[in-house]
Design a protein around this motif. Structure first.
Motif, PDB file in Angstrom:
ATOM      1  N   GLY A  57       0.814  -1.210   0.000  1.00  0.00           N
ATOM      2  CA  GLY A  57       0.000   0.000   0.000  1.00  0.00           C
ATOM      3  C   GLY A  57       0.846   1.256   0.000  1.00  0.00           C
ATOM      4  N   PRO A  58       0.198   2.429   0.002  1.00  0.00           N
ATOM      5  CA  PRO A  58       0.944   3.696   0.027  1.00  0.00           C
ATOM      6  C   PRO A  58       1.702   3.871   1.333  1.00  0.00           C
ATOM      7  N   ASP A  59       2.812   4.588   1.260  1.00  0.00           N
ATOM      8  CA  ASP A  59       3.673   4.788   2.428  1.00  0.00           C
ATOM      9  C   ASP A  59       3.512   6.163   3.070  1.00  0.00           C
ATOM     10  N   GLY A  89      -0.744   9.343   5.863  1.00  0.00           N
ATOM     11  CA  GLY A  89      -1.485   8.696   6.926  1.00  0.00           C
ATOM     12  C   GLY A  89      -1.916   7.276   6.649  1.00  0.00           C
ATOM     13  N   SER A  90      -1.393   6.674   5.589  1.00  0.00           N
ATOM     14  CA  SER A  90      -1.787   5.302   5.264  1.00  0.00           C
ATOM     15  C   SER A  90      -1.314   4.340   6.345  1.00  0.00           C
ATOM     16  N   MET A  91      -2.173   3.405   6.696  1.00  0.00           N
ATOM     17  CA  MET A  91      -1.809   2.353   7.655  1.00  0.00           C
ATOM     18  C   MET A  91      -1.766   0.989   6.965  1.00  0.00           C
ATOM     19  N   PHE A  92      -1.776   1.008   5.621  1.00  0.00           N
ATOM     20  CA  PHE A  92      -1.753  -0.238   4.854  1.00  0.00           C
ATOM     21  C   PHE A  92      -0.325  -0.783   4.789  1.00  0.00           C
ATOM     22  N   ASN A  93       0.605   0.062   4.296  1.00  0.00           N
ATOM     23  CA  ASN A  93       2.027  -0.262   4.216  1.00  0.00           C
ATOM     24  C   ASN A  93       2.285  -1.609   3.546  1.00  0.00           C
TER      25      ASN A  93
END
Length: 204
Positions: free
Chosen positions: A128-130, A133-137
């Motif tokens: 996921g996006p870095d 505020g992304s928490m996917f990582n």
């Protein structure tokens, strides 16, 4: 078919006849000693069992293997492997001279163990996006559905143990053979870390 056991010594580069720089893997191939011959009349198939690298201590040899060595009258070896070959007898030696430059071979070995790895390294997931505020990582995302099938499908790609698997690479080319040193140089990379045991097979 011709087969031999060897030890991967590492990789280097050599110049080909046309001046190109080629990566090669250096393998110490043999010498391997024939310790048992399988026949269709007695065993139901035709093969030879070869030994590679003499054992340093007798206590490290299992009793069944020790019986094979005693019957054959050969030293005890650490590594044993069967190859579907014929025309050999107990005590014969197979060395790098059984192969020649330009032979097409298949190499089998145990790949490097990489431990427990996530889906990005193990299965090449994008992740996921870095930022923002992304928490996917590096998370795998959804692994199932809601109402149907209400379970995780068998074989879904997830994090887990990576490496330490038997890998066979076919259609590799031998670029150089040095029988006096029991050295075979194979174009490209082969599975396994340095000093690992590999199997080399030459087709008919």
């Amino acid at each position: 078919m011709t087969g031999i056991l060897g030890k991967k010594l590492g990789m280097t580069q050599i110049f080909s006849e046309d001046g190109r720089l080629e990566p090669v893997t250096v393998v110490e191939a043999g010498p391997c000693c024939v310790v048992q011959v399988k026949t269709p009349e007695k065993d139901g198939y035709e093969a030879v069992k070869v030994g590679f690298i003499e054992a340093k201590k007798a206590k490290n040899i299992s009793k069944p293997s020790a019986g094979v060595f005693k019957k054959a009258g050969t030293p005890a070896f650490r590594i044993l492997k069967e190859f579907p070959m014929s025309g050999l007898k107990i005590g014969d030696m197979i060395n790098a001279g059984s192969f020649s430059k330009g032979d097409i071979i298949a190499v089998s070995g145990i790949s490097k163990g990489k431990g427990f790895q996530g889906v990005m390294k193990r299965h090449n997931f994008k992740g996921g996006p870095d930022s923002h505020g992304s928490m996917f990582n590096r998370a795998p995302g959804s692994i199932g559905a809601s109402s149907f099938p209400s379970r995780v499908w068998r074989g879904i790609r997830m994090a887990g143990h990576m490496g330490s698997e038997r890998i066979t690479i076919k259609n590799l080319t031998i670029v150089d053979v040095r029988p006096e040193q029991n050295i075979i140089m194979i174009k490209g990379a082969i599975p396994g870390p340095t000093n690992s045991i590999i199997e080399i097979r030459k087709g008919k």
